[in-house]
Motif scaffolding. Structure first.
Motif, mmCIF file in Angstrom:
data_model
loop_
_atom_site.group_PDB
_atom_site.id
_atom_site.type_symbol
_atom_site.label_atom_id
_atom_site.label_comp_id
_atom_site.label_asym_id
_atom_site.label_seq_id
_atom_site.Cartn_x
_atom_site.Cartn_y
_atom_site.Cartn_z
ATOM 1 N N ARG A 75 0.829 -1.213 0.000
ATOM 2 C CA ARG A 75 0.000 0.000 0.000
ATOM 3 C C ARG A 75 0.860 1.258 0.000
ATOM 4 N NH1 ARG A 75 -2.684 -4.225 -0.291
ATOM 5 N NH2 ARG A 75 -4.853 -4.377 0.343
ATOM 6 N N ARG A 76 1.908 1.259 -0.805
ATOM 7 C CA ARG A 76 2.737 2.440 -0.957
ATOM 8 C C ARG A 76 3.485 2.352 -2.286
ATOM 9 N NH1 ARG A 76 7.753 0.475 -0.044
ATOM 10 N NH2 ARG A 76 8.012 -1.209 1.477
ATOM 11 N N LEU A 77 3.951 3.517 -2.737
ATOM 12 C CA LEU A 77 4.711 3.600 -3.972
ATOM 13 C C LEU A 77 6.072 4.222 -3.653
ATOM 14 C CD1 LEU A 77 1.750 4.916 -6.098
ATOM 15 C CD2 LEU A 77 3.007 2.813 -6.611
ATOM 16 N N PRO A 78 7.161 3.476 -3.807
ATOM 17 C CA PRO A 78 8.485 3.983 -3.417
ATOM 18 C C PRO A 78 8.924 5.191 -4.239
ATOM 19 C CG PRO A 78 8.517 1.599 -3.790
ATOM 20 C CD PRO A 78 7.215 2.110 -4.318
ATOM 21 N N ASP A 79 9.533 6.164 -3.555
ATOM 22 C CA ASP A 79 10.087 7.325 -4.259
ATOM 23 C C ASP A 79 11.142 6.898 -5.270
ATOM 24 O OD1 ASP A 79 8.469 8.954 -2.765
ATOM 25 O OD2 ASP A 79 10.046 9.668 -1.416
ATOM 26 N N ALA A 80 11.827 5.793 -4.969
ATOM 27 C CA ALA A 80 12.878 5.313 -5.871
ATOM 28 C C ALA A 80 12.326 4.926 -7.238
ATOM 29 C CB ALA A 80 13.596 4.119 -5.243
ATOM 30 N N LEU A 81 11.015 4.697 -7.316
ATOM 31 C CA LEU A 81 10.375 4.403 -8.598
ATOM 32 C C LEU A 81 9.661 5.623 -9.163
ATOM 33 C CD1 LEU A 81 8.802 0.870 -7.943
ATOM 34 C CD2 LEU A 81 10.869 1.396 -9.244
ATOM 35 N N THR A 82 8.885 6.309 -8.324
ATOM 36 C CA THR A 82 8.028 7.383 -8.846
ATOM 37 C C THR A 82 8.786 8.646 -9.224
ATOM 38 O OG1 THR A 82 7.570 8.124 -6.579
ATOM 39 C CG2 THR A 82 6.026 6.558 -7.560
ATOM 40 N N LEU A 83 9.818 9.003 -8.471
ATOM 41 C CA LEU A 83 10.522 10.261 -8.754
ATOM 42 C C LEU A 83 11.372 10.191 -10.032
ATOM 43 C CD1 LEU A 83 11.505 11.459 -5.158
ATOM 44 C CD2 LEU A 83 9.475 11.998 -6.525
ATOM 45 N N PRO A 84 12.192 9.130 -10.226
ATOM 46 C CA PRO A 84 12.938 9.060 -11.491
ATOM 47 C C PRO A 84 12.033 8.858 -12.703
ATOM 48 C CG PRO A 84 13.885 7.598 -9.830
ATOM 49 C CD PRO A 84 12.562 8.039 -9.317
ATOM 50 N N ALA A 85 10.802 8.408 -12.473
ATOM 51 C CA ALA A 85 9.891 8.163 -13.592
ATOM 52 C C ALA A 85 9.498 9.447 -14.309
ATOM 53 C CB ALA A 85 8.635 7.443 -13.096
ATOM 54 N N VAL A 86 9.555 10.583 -13.617
ATOM 55 C CA VAL A 86 9.148 11.848 -14.244
ATOM 56 C C VAL A 86 10.128 12.259 -15.348
ATOM 57 C CG1 VAL A 86 8.571 14.262 -13.871
ATOM 58 C CG2 VAL A 86 7.962 12.555 -12.142
#
Length: 215
Positions: free
Chosen positions: A82-93
């Motif tokens: 129930r969470r989305l890691p910053d290590a995935l979401t931030l570089p995705a931008v």
């Protein structure tokens, strides 16, 4: 047939790499074999079929390959923890903007604005109702907003509506068997709120795939 098989094999390998990566992230997830391999393999097989049929141009094929890989990796973590890691979401931008760049300056401009718009709208919803939309969903919306806006402005609200419908359906249908198979959870545990991230990822992938078709 060759493109489908190649896509399936390469997708399984890419899915395996995603599973390994998730296990090594500080806030990642340990995922059962072959969940990621199967999801990415099926997705890439379909993309391979579309590429062979000429329904997508090469830049869209590359974007779809990356989007479905990202959707599998991020979606599995959200389902399990129930969470989305910053290590995935931030570089995705920045990755999304780089993938959109070959589509031309117009699409890239829409993508940049779409990322800001999507993040702003989702941030407003999060502030109004943190339980219904998490901070990770807000960060995820930026990259998805970029690729959706690259398709068209209409793709943004369409994906948002579709994601909401998918989350509602997931909330009212039994999920014990799916949860046990994907996350290793046991049926009978207390029901937790349905994560919205997987619905966002699935909706965005579907809308981008359909919007990028060469009619």
């Amino acid at each position: 047939m060759g493109a489908v098989l190649t896509g399936a094999v390469l997708g399984a390998v890419a899915g395996g790499l995603a599973r390994v990566l998730l296990g090594r992230l500080r806030r990642g997830a340990r995922v059962r074999t072959p969940v990621c391999e199967a999801v990415v393999g099926v997705a890439w097989a379909g993309i391979g079929a579309g590429w062979a049929a000429g329904v997508w141009t090469p830049p869209w094929v590359v974007l779809l390959l990356a989007l479905t890989w990202f959707a599998a990796a991020a979606g599995v973590v959200d389902l399990r923890h129930r969470r989305l890691p910053d290590a995935l979401t931030l570089p995705a931008v920045p990755a999304a903007l780089l993938l959109v760049a070959p589509l031309g300056p117009t699409a890239l401009g829409r993508a940049a604005v779409g990322a800001v718009l999507a993040c702003g709208v989702h941030a407003a919803v999060h502030l109004a109702s943190p339980r219904s939309l998490g901070a990770g969903d807000v960060k995820l919306s930026a990259s998805l907003g970029a690729v959706l806006a690259a398709v068209s402005w209409g793709a943004l609200p369409l994906a948002a509506v579709l994601a909401s419908l998918l989350t509602i359906v997931a909330a009212v249908r039994p999920r014990a068997v799916v949860a046990a198979a994907v996350t290793g959870g046991l049926p009978g545990r207390p029901r937790a709120p349905v994560p919205h991230g997987p619905s966002m990822l699935l909706a965005a992938s579907a809308v981008v795939a359909a919007g990028a078709l060469r009619w």
